[in-house]
Design an enzyme around this catalytic site. Structure first.
Site, PDB file in Angstrom:
ATOM      1  N   GLY A 299       0.826  -1.207   0.000  1.00  0.00           N
ATOM      2  CA  GLY A 299       0.000   0.000   0.000  1.00  0.00           C
ATOM      3  C   GLY A 299       0.853   1.246   0.000  1.00  0.00           C
ATOM      4  O   GLY A 299       0.521   2.231   0.655  1.00  0.00           O
ATOM      5  N   GLY A 300       1.947   1.216  -0.755  1.00  0.00           N
ATOM      6  CA  GLY A 300       2.952   2.283  -0.704  1.00  0.00           C
ATOM      7  C   GLY A 300       2.693   3.469  -1.598  1.00  0.00           C
ATOM      8  O   GLY A 300       3.645   4.179  -1.947  1.00  0.00           O
TER       9      GLY A 300
ATOM     10  N   ASP B  21      -3.541  -6.606  -3.835  1.00  0.00           N
ATOM     11  CA  ASP B  21      -4.514  -6.214  -2.815  1.00  0.00           C
ATOM     12  C   ASP B  21      -4.093  -6.894  -1.519  1.00  0.00           C
ATOM     13  O   ASP B  21      -4.044  -8.128  -1.442  1.00  0.00           O
ATOM     14  CB  ASP B  21      -5.906  -6.686  -3.238  1.00  0.00           C
ATOM     15  CG  ASP B  21      -6.997  -6.326  -2.235  1.00  0.00           C
ATOM     16  OD1 ASP B  21      -6.663  -5.981  -1.083  1.00  0.00           O
ATOM     17  OD2 ASP B  21      -8.177  -6.418  -2.601  1.00  0.00           O
ATOM     18  N   PHE B  22      -3.758  -6.106  -0.485  1.00  0.00           N
ATOM     19  CA  PHE B  22      -3.227  -6.732   0.736  1.00  0.00           C
ATOM     20  C   PHE B  22      -4.270  -7.502   1.543  1.00  0.00           C
ATOM     21  O   PHE B  22      -3.964  -8.057   2.590  1.00  0.00           O
ATOM     22  CB  PHE B  22      -2.480  -5.735   1.630  1.00  0.00           C
ATOM     23  CG  PHE B  22      -3.148  -4.393   1.864  1.00  0.00           C
ATOM     24  CD1 PHE B  22      -4.445  -4.306   2.344  1.00  0.00           C
ATOM     25  CD2 PHE B  22      -2.449  -3.215   1.639  1.00  0.00           C
ATOM     26  CE1 PHE B  22      -5.039  -3.085   2.582  1.00  0.00           C
ATOM     27  CE2 PHE B  22      -3.041  -1.977   1.883  1.00  0.00           C
ATOM     28  CZ  PHE B  22      -4.328  -1.917   2.353  1.00  0.00           C
TER      29      PHE B  22
ATOM     30  N   ARG C 106       3.329   1.798   5.713  1.00  0.00           N
ATOM     31  CA  ARG C 106       3.313   3.146   6.262  1.00  0.00           C
ATOM     32  C   ARG C 106       1.904   3.721   6.189  1.00  0.00           C
ATOM     33  O   ARG C 106       1.311   3.821   5.113  1.00  0.00           O
ATOM     34  CB  ARG C 106       4.267   4.063   5.495  1.00  0.00           C
ATOM     35  CG  ARG C 106       4.365   5.446   6.103  1.00  0.00           C
ATOM     36  CD  ARG C 106       5.499   6.240   5.519  1.00  0.00           C
ATOM     37  NE  ARG C 106       6.039   7.189   6.499  1.00  0.00           N
ATOM     38  CZ  ARG C 106       7.166   7.847   6.350  1.00  0.00           C
ATOM     39  NH1 ARG C 106       7.892   7.667   5.274  1.00  0.00           N
ATOM     40  NH2 ARG C 106       7.574   8.686   7.279  1.00  0.00           N
TER      41      ARG C 106
ATOM     42  N   HIS D 108      -3.505   2.195  10.170  1.00  0.00           N
ATOM     43  CA  HIS D 108      -4.381   3.198  10.785  1.00  0.00           C
ATOM     44  C   HIS D 108      -5.580   3.514   9.889  1.00  0.00           C
ATOM     45  O   HIS D 108      -6.505   4.202  10.326  1.00  0.00           O
ATOM     46  CB  HIS D 108      -3.584   4.456  11.160  1.00  0.00           C
ATOM     47  CG  HIS D 108      -3.451   5.474  10.062  1.00  0.00           C
ATOM     48  ND1 HIS D 108      -3.357   6.819  10.327  1.00  0.00           N
ATOM     49  CD2 HIS D 108      -3.381   5.361   8.712  1.00  0.00           C
ATOM     50  CE1 HIS D 108      -3.237   7.491   9.192  1.00  0.00           C
ATOM     51  NE2 HIS D 108      -3.248   6.622   8.203  1.00  0.00           N
TER      52      HIS D 108
END
Length: 403
Positions: free
Chosen positions: A241-242, A291-292, A307, A311
């Site tokens: 997701g960078g 897709d994580f 990163r 959250h």
């Protein structure tokens, strides 16, 4: 009673003044003490204001400042103010930049001046100050665009949403304040990708903001944990997701001795944006659509980096993400590196608490305390090996391993 309250306020002001003087003296000798001076100055202001003054600041000034700044960006006020070497300009000159009504521009410029976003140099005449010059740069104005366009409607509707749920903590990423406010059925990220200007503002602002904060490589022992004993057949540093690759680009510059693979994993539309920006052209960074929430395709990597990913999600979704990574890790070699806020259990930094509200409004998610991070990580059969932080209000670095 009134006399006692007055005496208490006077004592508090005197104490705050003394602290400002002490921190000011310290700052003269040590520029790093500036943050302490800012904190003590805020305490002095809080002590000197009456409760009614504080109330009016919150209900009048703060909302006005936010909307005025957003309109000012559209009107190009900050860019215009800094043009021609920052020469003073009239409202008519400001209006000419967009063809706006000078009468409307006058209301915005004087509001911005009252909030220190412009310098008033005479009746209806304005010039730039340090904040103006910052906001004239697109990457900083992008912060105003993203935060306002993505969140303000959710903030406005959040009390109604919470009343509607009988004040339950939002925990569904597709049925929370954002969806309630925007009549949107999907995740906020889906909405974001459908709004290209806001999408671009998000990536520009997030990366620019981080250049003013300690880099995770300054906190974490990179060479000891990642470079030493690197297996070239299992060398991948995977950024899940960078975004469009800024973190990997920064890492490559900061740690040139890391000779392993650098892999950016993102959704297809984001990889498309990264490709359009030229990321990966030199083959140093590999682009991979992933897709994580699905199994991790790179097994036994040296590090899986996230990163500001966790959250974005409530605990249930975080466990899915972490479990997929855990299944791909090599025990004793691989590690998960989580760059996110670590809230203090007491007297949490205002930056962290503001972000917590932003995440509730945008994604029904949250910032987490150290205790909450331990509970989340351990619920996945993983272990926190260390938490690294620097200064208040910044992101920390959480190192996670298989026990």
């Amino acid at each position: 009673m009134a006399d006692q309250e007055t005496k208490a306020q006077q004592d508090r002001i005197a104490k705050a003044l003394s602290q400002v003087a002490a921190d000011g003296s310290k700052f003269q000798k040590d520029p790093e003490a500036r943050k302490e001076l800012v904190a003590s100055a805020r305490e002095l202001l809080d002590a000197a204001e009456t409760p009614v003054e504080s109330l009016l600041w919150h209900i009048w000034a703060l909302p006005t400042r936010t909307v005025a700044a957003r309109i000012a960006v559209d009107l190009k006020l900050f860019e215009t103010a800094t043009s021609n070497n920052g020469s003073p300009k009239t409202n008519e000159q400001f209006a000419a930049a967009t063809g706006a009504s000078p009468s409307l521009v006058k209301r915005i410029t004087r509001t911005c001046a009252s909030m220190n976003m412009l310098d008033e140099q005479g009746p209806g005449i304005y010039g730039p100050n340090a904040l103006t010059k910052l906001l004239a740069q697109p990457q900083y104005a992008a912060g105003i665009i993203f935060c306002f366009d993505t969140t303000q409607n959710s903030f406005a509707q959040m009390p109604g949403y919470l009343r509607n749920t009988k004040f339950q903590n939002p925990e569904s990423p597709v049925d929370g304040p954002f969806q309630f406010a925007n009549k949107h059925n999907g995740h906020a990220f889906t909405w974001l990708t459908a709004h290209p200007e806001v999408f671009a503002a998000f990536h520009g602002y997030v990366h620019t903001l981080r250049t003013h904060r300690p880099a995770w490589t300054e906190m974490y022992p990179v060479k000891e944990r990642l470079v030493e004993d690197l297996k070239m057949d299992a060398s991948a540093f995977v950024d899940l997701g960078g975004g469009v690759g800024q973190t990997l680009q920064d890492f490559n510059k900061a740690v040139p001795e890391y000779t392993g693979r650098l892999v950016l994993q993102e959704l297809g539309e984001v990889i498309g944006a990264a490709t359009a920006m030229g990321v990966g052209e030199d083959k140093r960074i590999e682009l991979q659509v992933h897709d994580f929430f699905t199994p991790q395709p790179i097994r036994g990597a040296r590090a899986y980096f996230m990163r500001s990913v966790l959250h974005d999600w409530p605990d249930e979704q975080c466990r899915q993400i972490l479990t997929h990574v855990k299944d791909a890790m090599e025990p004793g070699y691989s590690r998960i590196l989580i760059s996110d806020c670590v809230l203090a259990d007491e007297k949490a930094a205002w930056q962290h608490m503001a972000l917590d509200f932003y995440m509730m409004a945008q994604a029904s998610s949250q910032e987490r305390t150290e205790t909450e991070w331990h509970v989340l990580i351990e619920s996945c059969g993983l272990k926190i090996a260390g938490i690294y932080t620097k200064d208040q209000g910044n992101e920390g670095l959480i190192e996670v391993v298989i026990p």
